[in-house]
Design a protein around this motif. Structure first.
Motif, PDB file in Angstrom:
ATOM      1  N   ALA A 131       0.842  -1.205   0.000  1.00 17.09           N
ATOM      2  CA  ALA A 131       0.000   0.000   0.000  1.00 17.09           C
ATOM      3  C   ALA A 131       0.874   1.251   0.000  1.00 17.09           C
ATOM      4  O   ALA A 131       0.571   2.225  -0.703  1.00 17.09           O
ATOM      5  CB  ALA A 131      -0.929  -0.007   1.203  1.00 17.09           C
ATOM      6  N   LEU A 179      -1.266   4.319  -1.863  1.00 14.80           N
ATOM      7  CA  LEU A 179      -2.723   4.185  -1.898  1.00 14.80           C
ATOM      8  C   LEU A 179      -3.384   5.077  -0.855  1.00 14.80           C
ATOM      9  O   LEU A 179      -2.838   5.305   0.227  1.00 14.80           O
ATOM     10  CB  LEU A 179      -3.131   2.729  -1.634  1.00 14.80           C
ATOM     11  N   ALA A 195      -8.675   0.053   0.969  1.00 17.45           N
ATOM     12  CA  ALA A 195      -8.220   0.982  -0.063  1.00 17.45           C
ATOM     13  C   ALA A 195      -9.393   1.831  -0.526  1.00 17.45           C
ATOM     14  O   ALA A 195     -10.498   1.332  -0.733  1.00 17.45           O
ATOM     15  CB  ALA A 195      -7.633   0.215  -1.237  1.00 17.45           C
ATOM     16  N   LEU A 203      -6.022   5.204   1.905  1.00 17.29           N
ATOM     17  CA  LEU A 203      -6.566   4.162   2.766  1.00 17.29           C
ATOM     18  C   LEU A 203      -7.565   4.721   3.769  1.00 17.29           C
ATOM     19  O   LEU A 203      -7.452   5.870   4.185  1.00 17.29           O
ATOM     20  CB  LEU A 203      -5.437   3.481   3.559  1.00 17.29           C
TER      21      LEU A 203
END
Length: 87
Positions: free
Chosen positions: A18, A23, A73, A25
């Motif tokens: 991640a 990403l 995500a 989150l």
């Protein structure tokens, strides 16, 4: 606060991915608090505690890995999905 309990290597690897992908989150903490931010990195301290560093709207914040309950995500195309770190 309780002594740090390391998370599994598989879950740690998931968080590293991640971070590599930067990403966005949504993290739910063990106390039910939810935060959103962009994954930046994981951080280890001299006391052998590990943290997830997120860039949130109120600044960069660190969250102790053993205090994370779920991570999802917000980038739909990432394929990252949602996973549970603690029951």
């Amino acid at each position: 606060m309780e002594p740090y309990r390391p998370i599994s290597c598989d879950l740690h690897d998931h968080l590293e991915i991640a971070c590599l992908r930067r990403l966005r989150l949504r993290v739910e903490l063990a106390d039910g608090t939810q935060v959103e931010g962009r994954a930046l990195t994981t951080v280890s301290t001299a006391a052998k505690e590990e943290f997830l560093r997120l860039d949130c709207t109120d600044g960069v914040r660190d969250f102790r890995l053993d205090q994370l309950h779920t991570v999802s995500a917000l980038d739909d195309e990432s394929g990252f999905g949602r996973f549970v770190l603690s029951e």
